[in-house]
Design a protein around this motif. Structure first.
Motif, PDB file in Angstrom:
ATOM      1  N   GLY A 356      -4.028   7.597  -3.890  1.00 26.08           N
ATOM      2  CA  GLY A 356      -4.245   6.189  -4.232  1.00 26.08           C
ATOM      3  C   GLY A 356      -5.660   5.748  -3.969  1.00 26.08           C
ATOM      4  N   SER A 357      -6.181   6.080  -2.782  1.00 25.48           N
ATOM      5  CA  SER A 357      -7.561   5.724  -2.450  1.00 25.48           C
ATOM      6  C   SER A 357      -8.535   6.450  -3.365  1.00 25.48           C
ATOM      7  CB  SER A 357      -7.859   6.067  -0.988  1.00 25.48           C
ATOM      8  OG  SER A 357      -7.134   5.231  -0.118  1.00 25.48           O
ATOM      9  N   ALA A 358      -8.242   7.727  -3.636  1.00 24.46           N
ATOM     10  CA  ALA A 358      -9.106   8.497  -4.532  1.00 24.46           C
ATOM     11  C   ALA A 358      -9.120   7.882  -5.932  1.00 24.46           C
ATOM     12  CB  ALA A 358      -8.639   9.948  -4.591  1.00 24.46           C
ATOM     13  N   SER A 359      -7.959   7.431  -6.398  1.00 29.42           N
ATOM     14  CA  SER A 359      -7.876   6.824  -7.733  1.00 29.42           C
ATOM     15  C   SER A 359      -8.700   5.550  -7.813  1.00 29.42           C
ATOM     16  CB  SER A 359      -6.415   6.523  -8.081  1.00 29.42           C
ATOM     17  OG  SER A 359      -5.659   7.707  -8.154  1.00 29.42           O
ATOM     18  N   ALA A 360      -8.627   4.727  -6.765  1.00 30.31           N
ATOM     19  CA  ALA A 360      -9.421   3.498  -6.747  1.00 30.31           C
ATOM     20  C   ALA A 360     -10.909   3.821  -6.760  1.00 30.31           C
ATOM     21  CB  ALA A 360      -9.065   2.669  -5.516  1.00 30.31           C
ATOM     22  N   THR A 412      -4.808   2.724   1.465  1.00 28.25           N
ATOM     23  CA  THR A 412      -4.487   3.437   2.702  1.00 28.25           C
ATOM     24  C   THR A 412      -3.641   2.589   3.645  1.00 28.25           C
ATOM     25  OG1 THR A 412      -6.494   4.785   2.527  1.00 28.25           O
ATOM     26  CG2 THR A 412      -5.507   4.582   4.706  1.00 28.25           C
ATOM     27  N   SER A 413      -3.870   1.266   3.649  1.00 33.68           N
ATOM     28  CA  SER A 413      -3.106   0.391   4.546  1.00 33.68           C
ATOM     29  C   SER A 413      -1.858  -0.185   3.880  1.00 33.68           C
ATOM     30  CB  SER A 413      -4.000  -0.758   5.026  1.00 33.68           C
ATOM     31  OG  SER A 413      -4.473  -1.517   3.927  1.00 33.68           O
ATOM     32  N   ALA A 414      -1.606   0.244   2.650  1.00 29.92           N
ATOM     33  CA  ALA A 414      -0.495  -0.348   1.889  1.00 29.92           C
ATOM     34  C   ALA A 414       0.870  -0.064   2.520  1.00 29.92           C
ATOM     35  CB  ALA A 414      -0.516   0.178   0.453  1.00 29.92           C
ATOM     36  N   PHE A 415       0.997   1.027   3.272  1.00 23.00           N
ATOM     37  CA  PHE A 415       2.291   1.416   3.816  1.00 23.00           C
ATOM     38  C   PHE A 415       2.577   0.824   5.197  1.00 23.00           C
ATOM     39  CE2 PHE A 415       2.807   4.595   0.524  1.00 23.00           C
ATOM     40  CZ  PHE A 415       4.182   4.666   0.397  1.00 23.00           C
ATOM     41  N   ASN A 416       1.658   0.013   5.704  1.00 19.60           N
ATOM     42  CA  ASN A 416       1.848  -0.540   7.053  1.00 19.60           C
ATOM     43  C   ASN A 416       3.159  -1.315   7.179  1.00 19.60           C
ATOM     44  OD1 ASN A 416      -0.562   0.571   7.768  1.00 19.60           O
ATOM     45  ND2 ASN A 416      -1.722  -1.345   7.738  1.00 19.60           N
ATOM     46  N   THR A 436      16.333  -2.810   6.252  1.00 16.78           N
ATOM     47  CA  THR A 436      16.287  -2.455   4.825  1.00 16.78           C
ATOM     48  C   THR A 436      15.425  -3.447   4.047  1.00 16.78           C
ATOM     49  OG1 THR A 436      18.476  -1.431   4.917  1.00 16.78           O
ATOM     50  CG2 THR A 436      17.676  -2.107   2.756  1.00 16.78           C
ATOM     51  N   ALA A 437      15.596  -4.744   4.336  1.00 14.08           N
ATOM     52  CA  ALA A 437      14.819  -5.772   3.637  1.00 14.08           C
ATOM     53  C   ALA A 437      13.325  -5.596   3.893  1.00 14.08           C
ATOM     54  CB  ALA A 437      15.272  -7.162   4.084  1.00 14.08           C
ATOM     55  N   LYS A 438      12.982  -5.286   5.149  1.00 15.68           N
ATOM     56  CA  LYS A 438      11.575  -5.082   5.505  1.00 15.68           C
ATOM     57  C   LYS A 438      11.005  -3.867   4.799  1.00 15.68           C
ATOM     58  CE  LYS A 438       7.956  -5.970   8.194  1.00 15.68           C
ATOM     59  NZ  LYS A 438       7.192  -7.231   8.139  1.00 15.68           N
ATOM     60  N   MET A 439      11.766  -2.805   4.735  1.00 17.07           N
ATOM     61  CA  MET A 439      11.312  -1.578   4.073  1.00 17.07           C
ATOM     62  C   MET A 439      11.170  -1.782   2.570  1.00 17.07           C
ATOM     63  SD  MET A 439      13.573   1.187   6.247  1.00 17.07           S
ATOM     64  CE  MET A 439      13.185   2.574   5.177  1.00 17.07           C
ATOM     65  N   GLN A 440      12.094  -2.526   1.977  1.00 13.54           N
ATOM     66  CA  GLN A 440      11.998  -2.806   0.545  1.00 13.54           C
ATOM     67  C   GLN A 440      10.753  -3.656   0.239  1.00 13.54           C
ATOM     68  OE1 GLN A 440      14.160  -1.966  -2.347  1.00 13.54           O
ATOM     69  NE2 GLN A 440      14.367  -0.339  -0.818  1.00 13.54           N
ATOM     70  N   ALA A 441      10.503  -4.651   1.088  1.00 16.20           N
ATOM     71  CA  ALA A 441       9.302  -5.470   0.909  1.00 16.20           C
ATOM     72  C   ALA A 441       8.054  -4.624   1.069  1.00 16.20           C
ATOM     73  CB  ALA A 441       9.300  -6.617   1.917  1.00 16.20           C
ATOM     74  N   GLY A 442       8.102  -3.690   2.032  1.00 11.52           N
ATOM     75  CA  GLY A 442       6.965  -2.799   2.245  1.00 11.52           C
ATOM     76  C   GLY A 442       6.699  -1.898   1.053  1.00 11.52           C
ATOM     77  N   LEU A 443       7.768  -1.406   0.444  1.00 13.96           N
ATOM     78  CA  LEU A 443       7.599  -0.569  -0.752  1.00 13.96           C
ATOM     79  C   LEU A 443       6.981  -1.359  -1.899  1.00 13.96           C
ATOM     80  CD1 LEU A 443      10.873   1.582  -0.839  1.00 13.96           C
ATOM     81  CD2 LEU A 443       8.524   2.404  -0.523  1.00 13.96           C
ATOM     82  N   ALA A 446       3.393  -1.614  -1.269  1.00 13.22           N
ATOM     83  CA  ALA A 446       2.763  -0.329  -1.558  1.00 13.22           C
ATOM     84  C   ALA A 446       2.621  -0.097  -3.060  1.00 13.22           C
ATOM     85  CB  ALA A 446       3.569   0.803  -0.926  1.00 13.22           C
ATOM     86  N   ILE A 447       3.502  -0.691  -3.843  1.00 17.42           N
ATOM     87  CA  ILE A 447       3.422  -0.586  -5.306  1.00 17.42           C
ATOM     88  C   ILE A 447       2.371  -1.538  -5.854  1.00 17.42           C
ATOM     89  CG2 ILE A 447       4.689  -1.115  -7.447  1.00 17.42           C
ATOM     90  CD1 ILE A 447       7.207  -0.016  -5.972  1.00 17.42           C
ATOM     91  N   GLN A 448       2.297  -2.734  -5.286  1.00 15.85           N
ATOM     92  CA  GLN A 448       1.364  -3.740  -5.801  1.00 15.85           C
ATOM     93  C   GLN A 448      -0.091  -3.301  -5.668  1.00 15.85           C
ATOM     94  OE1 GLN A 448       3.652  -5.722  -7.772  1.00 15.85           O
ATOM     95  NE2 GLN A 448       1.757  -6.857  -7.462  1.00 15.85           N
ATOM     96  N   VAL A 449      -0.410  -2.528  -4.650  1.00 17.61           N
ATOM     97  CA  VAL A 449      -1.800  -2.109  -4.465  1.00 17.61           C
ATOM     98  C   VAL A 449      -2.265  -1.217  -5.613  1.00 17.61           C
ATOM     99  CG1 VAL A 449      -3.381  -0.804  -3.008  1.00 17.61           C
ATOM    100  CG2 VAL A 449      -1.796  -2.425  -1.976  1.00 17.61           C
ATOM    101  N   PRO A 450      -1.611  -0.104  -5.917  1.00 17.19           N
ATOM    102  CA  PRO A 450      -2.071   0.692  -7.066  1.00 17.19           C
ATOM    103  C   PRO A 450      -1.919  -0.047  -8.400  1.00 17.19           C
ATOM    104  CG  PRO A 450       0.003   1.560  -6.223  1.00 17.19           C
ATOM    105  CD  PRO A 450      -0.493   0.570  -5.223  1.00 17.19           C
ATOM    106  N   LEU A 451      -0.915  -0.925  -8.493  1.00 19.12           N
ATOM    107  CA  LEU A 451      -0.765  -1.707  -9.719  1.00 19.12           C
ATOM    108  C   LEU A 451      -1.962  -2.647  -9.889  1.00 19.12           C
ATOM    109  CD1 LEU A 451       1.095  -2.324 -12.129  1.00 19.12           C
ATOM    110  CD2 LEU A 451       2.166  -4.105 -10.732  1.00 19.12           C
ATOM    111  N   THR A 452      -2.440  -3.224  -8.791  1.00 13.60           N
ATOM    112  CA  THR A 452      -3.633  -4.072  -8.846  1.00 13.60           C
ATOM    113  C   THR A 452      -4.852  -3.252  -9.258  1.00 13.60           C
ATOM    114  OG1 THR A 452      -2.766  -5.558  -7.161  1.00 13.60           O
ATOM    115  CG2 THR A 452      -5.141  -5.598  -7.506  1.00 13.60           C
TER     116      THR A 452
END
Length: 537
Positions: A356-360, A412-416, A436-443, A446-452
């Motif tokens: 992800g970082s390499a792609s950016a 890199t910090s997207a998975f925090n 589960t709710a916290k993990m789903q929000a975290g995912l 993590a998706i929004q960063v590469p999508l951005t």
């Protein structure tokens, strides 16, 4: 965008340095608050504090200051030239960046509720926060001042919005609310105070009275002579710089001065100014003079020069522009590395930084190469015929590159957030549900960063096409590499979206996000081929 609110509390104490400093220190000690200015007045016996912060910290700063005032200021002993009715007389909250007026209204109400409960003080809401029209304007709210407050509070129409309804003699009452940013601004005139005042009367909204209004809305002002500068000034408050911007005030003052055969020798901003107001001025002069300036620091310099903001004192952007005052060094450990260090970090035996970082980084290099070629084409005599095309492409590619660089660290910090959820307890059903709710929000984060990253990179294609068609042909290979890099960066970010999507349970979110990501990837392939084909003709 970082959320910035300005708070400008006025306290009924301008003579005791210990109390003045104690209030200032209370504000300074609140994490997230930056105290910008402390302006005491001996004759008014009043001190105006200016500080900025985020939505939470700004309330804490105002409360910290109010606590000191509650302990140290006694209105029964107060006297001064300025109208007042409370120890903390007024406490307005002003949206500066990333915050709406409605947001500041809620902040004012939150502050009022907490201050009333903790300090046992009454408060009125005024300006945009007022719940009654007759309480909107501060002079109306403060009519009768402290001396008339005990009687005023007996009138049901003037019951406090928050706090005790009885008179609190040692405190009085506080007006809090939300208002637009007020810019204190002076235009320098080589003339007399009478001449400067004549100009002010022509320009200020109130003019010379109801039958003779001035030409500029949301402007209050007068003229005076400043001995230390040996010149006169038209001194104004711009109550809404989006209605009457700084540059409009300056240009209109120049016209009025010219009609009196007077010279204008620059101007000054008293206190601080929002970045937007300076950029509005720069854009005005850029358009007026047909200039091509796209870098922010150069725009600020242009505005300073055209309005003569250095004429009576140095205008230092880092000390005058709010966003610069509160700016923090970017937390970019990866983007701040040397190229060697970054590559070695990727090659290390750890999962981050990864694809992800390499792609950016690759996407940023792609738009950066396009920016470079456009800049090498602009201003070259033999390419005069394509200058408008480069002037269109350069700002876009320059900005996209700047916005992609922070995405290197963001990935890199997207998975925090996801990792925080993973570490949450799961002993009971409620704990499992929260985890589960916290993990789903975290995912999703993590998706929004590469999508951005994909969205930002995608916004560079039209400009890169212009570079391919009209740019310096000697830089053909640079544009080719730029196109391939941009496509690769988008493709790599797409792979990160896909792998993180595997754990998403929200089917509606999954389908909408994948559809967008797939479209951006397909468009990248098509646009890359288009750029390469343009370069072959």
């Amino acid at each position: 965008m970082k959320k910035i609110i300005e708070c400008v509390p006025n306290f009924s104490e301008g003579r005791d340095p210990e109390i003045i400093e104690a209030i200032a220190e209370a504000i300074r000690n609140v994490k997230g608050c930056s105290l910008i200015d402390v302006d005491p007045g001996r004759s008014t016996n009043r001190t105006v504090y200016t500080f900025v912060g985020g939505p939470e910290s700004i309330i804490e700063g105002a409360l910290a200051a109010a606590r000191v005032a509650r302990e140290r200021i006694d209105m029964r002993k107060h006297g001064g030239e300025h109208p007042r009715f409370g120890a903390m007389d007024v406490c307005p909250f002003v949206p500066v960046a990333g915050v709406t007026m409605a947001g500041c209204v809620e902040i004012a109400k939150n502050f009022a509720a907490r201050a009333a409960q903790e300090l046992k003080i009454p408060l009125y809401l005024y300006e945009e926060a007022a719940e009654h029209d007759y309480r909107r304007k501060l002079p109306d709210v403060r009519a009768g001042e402290y001396e008339g407050l005990a009687e005023k509070l007996q009138d049901p129409r003037w019951k406090p919005d928050f706090g005790p309804t009885d008179f609190v003699p040692e405190w009085g009452i506080t007006a809090t609310g939300a208002r637009k940013f007020l810019i204190a601004y002076n235009v320098n005139i080589l003339g007399t105070s009478n001449q400067a005042h004549r100009i002010a009367l022509n320009l200020r909204e109130a003019g010379r009275g109801e039958d003779s209004p001035g030409s500029l809305k949301e402007v209050k002002g007068m003229g005076w002579f400043v001995d230390e500068y040996n010149l006169a000034q038209v001194t104004v408050n711009l109550n809404d710089y989006q209605v009457t911007p700084i540059h409009v005030m300056y240009e209109e003052a120049k016209k009025e001065a010219a009609a009196l055969n007077l010279a204008v020798t620059g101007s000054e901003i008293v206190g601080v100014v929002p970045l937007e107001a300076m950029l509005m001025a720069a854009d005005y002069y850029i358009e007026k003079e047909g200039l091509f300036i796209y870098q922010e620091d150069q725009k600020i310099r242009l505005a300073v020069e055209r309005m003569g903001l250095n004429s009576v004192a140095p205008f230092k952007p880092e000390e005058k522009i709010i966003e610069y005052i509160v700016a923090e060094e970017p937390d970019e450990p990866l983007a701040g590395m040397s190229v060697r260090e970054f590559i070695e970090e990727i090659a290390a035996r750890s999962s981050a930084p990864g694809g992800g970082s390499a792609s950016a980084a690759v996407a940023a290099i792609g738009s950066g190469l396009g920016s470079m070629v456009a800049k090498l084409t602009w201003g070259v005599r033999k390419f005069e015929g394509v200058q408008p095309k480069m002037m269109e492409a350069i700002p876009v590619l320059h900005e996209v590159t700047q916005k992609l660089i922070p995405m290197i660290d963001a990935d890199t910090s997207a998975f925090n957030e996801y990792m925080e959820g993973l570490r949450m307890p799961k002993n009971s059903e409620a704990e499992k549900k929260a985890r589960t709710a916290k993990m789903q929000a975290g995912l999703k984060t993590a998706i929004q960063v590469p999508l951005t990253t994909m969205r930002l990179a995608d916004s560079a294609w039209d400009a890169l096409n212009l570079v391919a068609e009209y740019g310096n042909p000697a830089s053909k290979s640079d544009t080719q590499v730029g196109a391939r890099s941009l496509e690769t960066g988008i493709w790599g970010a797409y792979q990160n979206v896909l792998i993180n999507m595997e754990g998403i349970k929200d089917e509606e979110y999954r389908q909408a996000t994948l559809a967008e990501a797939e479209q951006l990837t397909l468009r990248a392939k098509e646009q890359c081929e288009k750029v390469l084909n343009l370069l072959e003709h």
